[in-house]
Design a protein around this motif. Structure first.
Motif, PDB file in Angstrom:
ATOM      1  N   CYS A  22       0.806  -1.150  -0.226  1.00 28.64           N
ATOM      2  CA  CYS A  22       0.139   0.025   0.165  1.00 28.64           C
ATOM      3  C   CYS A  22       1.020   1.476   0.030  1.00 28.64           C
ATOM      4  CB  CYS A  22      -0.849   0.083   1.197  1.00 28.64           C
ATOM      5  SG  CYS A  22      -1.711   1.683   1.542  1.00 28.64           S
ATOM      6  N   VAL A  23       0.859   1.940  -0.969  1.00 27.48           N
ATOM      7  CA  VAL A  23       1.584   3.069  -1.261  1.00 27.48           C
ATOM      8  C   VAL A  23       0.871   4.466  -0.749  1.00 27.48           C
ATOM      9  CG1 VAL A  23       3.026   4.519  -2.733  1.00 27.48           C
ATOM     10  CG2 VAL A  23       3.201   2.079  -3.116  1.00 27.48           C
ATOM     11  N   VAL A  24       1.358   5.097   0.012  1.00 30.75           N
ATOM     12  CA  VAL A  24       0.789   6.231   0.638  1.00 30.75           C
ATOM     13  C   VAL A  24       1.343   7.659  -0.092  1.00 30.75           C
ATOM     14  CG1 VAL A  24       0.074   7.673   2.655  1.00 30.75           C
ATOM     15  CG2 VAL A  24       0.464   5.204   2.659  1.00 30.75           C
ATOM     16  N   SER A  25       0.303   8.394  -0.630  1.00 31.07           N
ATOM     17  CA  SER A  25       0.685   9.786  -1.143  1.00 31.07           C
ATOM     18  C   SER A  25       0.064  10.697  -0.659  1.00 31.07           C
ATOM     19  CB  SER A  25       0.531   9.831  -2.701  1.00 31.07           C
ATOM     20  OG  SER A  25      -0.724   9.659  -3.247  1.00 31.07           O
ATOM     21  N   GLY A  26       0.710  11.998  -0.273  1.00 33.55           N
ATOM     22  CA  GLY A  26      -0.100  13.027   0.110  1.00 33.55           C
ATOM     23  C   GLY A  26       0.150  13.197   1.626  1.00 33.55           C
ATOM     24  N   HIS A  27       1.101  12.119   2.458  1.00 32.93           N
ATOM     25  CA  HIS A  27       1.126  12.500   3.892  1.00 32.93           C
ATOM     26  C   HIS A  27       2.540  11.699   3.995  1.00 32.93           C
ATOM     27  CE1 HIS A  27       0.678  12.037   8.069  1.00 32.93           C
ATOM     28  NE2 HIS A  27      -0.276  13.047   7.786  1.00 32.93           N
ATOM     29  N   ASP A  28       3.170  12.331   5.077  1.00 28.13           N
ATOM     30  CA  ASP A  28       4.518  11.658   5.405  1.00 28.13           C
ATOM     31  C   ASP A  28       4.453  10.659   6.452  1.00 28.13           C
ATOM     32  OD1 ASP A  28       7.783  13.124   6.060  1.00 28.13           O
ATOM     33  OD2 ASP A  28       7.081  11.183   5.919  1.00 28.13           O
ATOM     34  N   LEU A  29       4.738   9.324   6.101  1.00 27.09           N
ATOM     35  CA  LEU A  29       4.623   8.394   7.274  1.00 27.09           C
ATOM     36  C   LEU A  29       5.318   8.629   8.461  1.00 27.09           C
ATOM     37  CD1 LEU A  29       3.739   5.062   5.515  1.00 27.09           C
ATOM     38  CD2 LEU A  29       2.254   6.713   6.337  1.00 27.09           C
ATOM     39  N   THR A  30       6.541   9.295   8.342  1.00 25.98           N
ATOM     40  CA  THR A  30       7.398   9.582   9.318  1.00 25.98           C
ATOM     41  C   THR A  30       6.965  10.594  10.295  1.00 25.98           C
ATOM     42  OG1 THR A  30       8.955  11.098   8.325  1.00 25.98           O
ATOM     43  CG2 THR A  30       9.309   8.918   7.711  1.00 25.98           C
ATOM     44  N   MET A  31       6.023  11.343  10.052  1.00 25.43           N
ATOM     45  CA  MET A  31       5.458  12.282  10.877  1.00 25.43           C
ATOM     46  C   MET A  31       4.089  12.206  11.244  1.00 25.43           C
ATOM     47  SD  MET A  31       6.703  15.720   8.754  1.00 25.43           S
ATOM     48  CE  MET A  31       6.180  16.777   9.807  1.00 25.43           C
ATOM     49  N   ASN A  32       3.992  12.664  12.296  1.00 23.92           N
ATOM     50  CA  ASN A  32       2.222  12.754  13.053  1.00 23.92           C
ATOM     51  C   ASN A  32       2.383  11.116  13.641  1.00 23.92           C
ATOM     52  OD1 ASN A  32      -0.042  13.508  13.688  1.00 23.92           O
ATOM     53  ND2 ASN A  32      -0.643  13.994  11.696  1.00 23.92           N
ATOM     54  N   ARG A  33       1.044  11.162  14.199  1.00 29.82           N
ATOM     55  CA  ARG A  33       0.567  10.022  14.892  1.00 29.82           C
ATOM     56  C   ARG A  33      -0.277   9.616  14.018  1.00 29.82           C
ATOM     57  NH1 ARG A  33      -1.896  10.300  20.560  1.00 29.82           N
ATOM     58  NH2 ARG A  33       0.208  11.289  20.954  1.00 29.82           N
ATOM     59  N   HIS A  34      -0.303   8.375  13.317  1.00 31.35           N
ATOM     60  CA  HIS A  34      -1.082   7.643  12.477  1.00 31.35           C
ATOM     61  C   HIS A  34      -1.458   6.224  12.683  1.00 31.35           C
ATOM     62  CE1 HIS A  34       2.935   7.334  10.592  1.00 31.35           C
ATOM     63  NE2 HIS A  34       2.302   6.058  10.224  1.00 31.35           N
ATOM     64  N   CYS A  35      -2.713   5.802  12.199  1.00 35.24           N
ATOM     65  CA  CYS A  35      -3.021   4.501  12.371  1.00 35.24           C
ATOM     66  C   CYS A  35      -3.449   3.802  10.889  1.00 35.24           C
ATOM     67  CB  CYS A  35      -4.454   4.518  13.369  1.00 35.24           C
ATOM     68  SG  CYS A  35      -5.098   2.643  13.247  1.00 35.24           S
ATOM     69  N   THR A  80       5.421   3.190   2.391  1.00 32.46           N
ATOM     70  CA  THR A  80       4.636   1.959   1.890  1.00 32.46           C
ATOM     71  C   THR A  80       4.398   1.051   3.071  1.00 32.46           C
ATOM     72  OG1 THR A  80       5.671   1.985  -0.164  1.00 32.46           O
ATOM     73  CG2 THR A  80       4.709  -0.162   0.266  1.00 32.46           C
ATOM     74  N   MET A  81       3.201   0.372   3.033  1.00 32.53           N
ATOM     75  CA  MET A  81       2.797  -0.522   4.093  1.00 32.53           C
ATOM     76  C   MET A  81       2.744  -1.908   3.354  1.00 32.53           C
ATOM     77  SD  MET A  81      -0.401  -0.654   6.610  1.00 32.53           S
ATOM     78  CE  MET A  81      -1.639  -0.533   5.387  1.00 32.53           C
ATOM     79  N   TYR A  82       3.097  -2.937   4.047  1.00 32.61           N
ATOM     80  CA  TYR A  82       3.085  -4.292   3.552  1.00 32.61           C
ATOM     81  C   TYR A  82       2.156  -5.284   4.223  1.00 32.61           C
ATOM     82  CZ  TYR A  82       7.222  -2.487   1.358  1.00 32.61           C
ATOM     83  OH  TYR A  82       7.887  -1.607   0.210  1.00 32.61           O
ATOM     84  N   LEU A  83       1.600  -6.201   3.549  1.00 32.81           N
ATOM     85  CA  LEU A  83       0.943  -7.323   4.110  1.00 32.81           C
ATOM     86  C   LEU A  83       1.461  -8.694   3.614  1.00 32.81           C
ATOM     87  CD1 LEU A  83      -1.059  -8.114   6.364  1.00 32.81           C
ATOM     88  CD2 LEU A  83      -2.658  -8.320   4.562  1.00 32.81           C
ATOM     89  N   GLN A  84       2.340  -9.370   4.224  1.00 34.62           N
ATOM     90  CA  GLN A  84       2.952 -10.524   3.882  1.00 34.62           C
ATOM     91  C   GLN A  84       1.958 -11.646   4.468  1.00 34.62           C
ATOM     92  OE1 GLN A  84       5.887 -11.382   2.204  1.00 34.62           O
ATOM     93  NE2 GLN A  84       4.728 -13.464   2.050  1.00 34.62           N
ATOM     94  N   MET A  85       1.315 -12.475   3.264  1.00 34.33           N
ATOM     95  CA  MET A  85       0.361 -13.448   3.629  1.00 34.33           C
ATOM     96  C   MET A  85       1.003 -14.845   3.290  1.00 34.33           C
ATOM     97  SD  MET A  85      -3.032 -11.407   2.383  1.00 34.33           S
ATOM     98  CE  MET A  85      -2.453 -11.457   0.578  1.00 34.33           C
ATOM     99  N   ASN A  86       0.967 -15.755   4.316  1.00 31.68           N
ATOM    100  CA  ASN A  86       1.599 -17.163   3.981  1.00 31.68           C
ATOM    101  C   ASN A  86       0.586 -18.140   4.439  1.00 31.68           C
ATOM    102  OD1 ASN A  86       4.061 -15.892   3.455  1.00 31.68           O
ATOM    103  ND2 ASN A  86       4.634 -15.998   5.605  1.00 31.68           N
ATOM    104  N   ASN A  87       0.894 -19.247   3.877  1.00 30.62           N
ATOM    105  CA  ASN A  87      -0.017 -20.440   4.079  1.00 30.62           C
ATOM    106  C   ASN A  87      -1.574 -19.964   4.040  1.00 30.62           C
ATOM    107  OD1 ASN A  87      -1.107 -22.914   5.006  1.00 30.62           O
ATOM    108  ND2 ASN A  87      -1.222 -22.364   6.945  1.00 30.62           N
ATOM    109  N   LEU A  88      -1.663 -19.357   2.806  1.00 32.24           N
ATOM    110  CA  LEU A  88      -2.929 -18.895   2.245  1.00 32.24           C
ATOM    111  C   LEU A  88      -4.112 -20.085   2.154  1.00 32.24           C
ATOM    112  CD1 LEU A  88      -1.920 -16.132   0.061  1.00 32.24           C
ATOM    113  CD2 LEU A  88      -3.385 -15.662   1.845  1.00 32.24           C
ATOM    114  N   LYS A  89      -5.465 -19.701   2.645  1.00 35.22           N
ATOM    115  CA  LYS A  89      -6.548 -20.497   2.605  1.00 35.22           C
ATOM    116  C   LYS A  89      -7.566 -19.901   1.798  1.00 35.22           C
ATOM    117  CE  LYS A  89      -5.508 -21.686   7.489  1.00 35.22           C
ATOM    118  NZ  LYS A  89      -6.082 -21.814   8.986  1.00 35.22           N
ATOM    119  N   PRO A  90      -8.412 -20.895   1.242  1.00 40.01           N
ATOM    120  CA  PRO A  90      -9.466 -20.502   0.359  1.00 40.01           C
ATOM    121  C   PRO A  90     -10.523 -19.444   1.160  1.00 40.01           C
ATOM    122  CG  PRO A  90      -9.365 -22.782   0.236  1.00 40.01           C
ATOM    123  CD  PRO A  90      -8.361 -22.361   1.313  1.00 40.01           C
ATOM    124  N   GLU A  91     -10.574 -19.382   2.346  1.00 38.92           N
ATOM    125  CA  GLU A  91     -11.340 -18.329   3.190  1.00 38.92           C
ATOM    126  C   GLU A  91     -10.588 -17.063   3.275  1.00 38.92           C
ATOM    127  OE1 GLU A  91     -10.394 -21.389   4.155  1.00 38.92           O
ATOM    128  OE2 GLU A  91     -10.201 -21.535   6.309  1.00 38.92           O
TER     129      GLU A  91
END
Length: 126
Positions: A22-35, A80-91
């Motif tokens: 997930c690439v973020v534009s328009g905001h600096d991820l090194t600043m500010n408190r963010h979720c 950028t935020m990542y989600l590594q997904m291992n052992n994926l299941k049909p669900e």
């Protein structure tokens, strides 16, 4: 204007792996408190939280259904935020969305996020 753009979805067999970005534009991820977080929605089902991360303390929350299989990480330098997904299941088959909130006083799977990406499809076959 904050924009989020997901990528990395695809079709895999059960037991396989994918890494979403997930690439973020328009905001600096090194600043500010963010979720920030990853959510998913399968056809005919409600959207569910997968994982969230809070910039203040680095705490990461995972849904029980993905604990031990999915890993959330961030690279602020690449916005950028990542989600590594291992052992994926049909669900795990669903549209996966990236989300973000800035100036957040708290962070978690139940948060109602302000910013959302367009989503990337993940399909896991038997």
């Amino acid at each position: 204007q904050v924009q989020l753009a997901e990528s990395g979805g695809g079709s895999v067999q059960a037991g396989g792996s994918l890494r979403l970005a997930c690439v973020v534009s328009g905001h600096d991820l090194t600043m500010n408190r963010h979720c920030m977080g990853w959510f998913r929605q399968a056809p005919g089902k409600l959207r569910e939280g997968v994982a969230t991360v809070y910039s203040v303390d680095g705490n990461i929350d995972y849904a029980d259904s993905v604990k031990g299989r999915f890993t959330l990480s961030k690279d602020p330098a690449k916005r950028t935020m990542y989600l590594q997904m291992n052992n994926l299941k049909p669900e795990d088959t669903a549209m996966y969305y990236c989300s973000a909130d800035y100036g957040a006083a708290w962070c978690g799977l139940s948060r109602d996020f302000s910013y959302w990406g367009q989503g990337t499809q993940v399909t896991v076959s038997e």
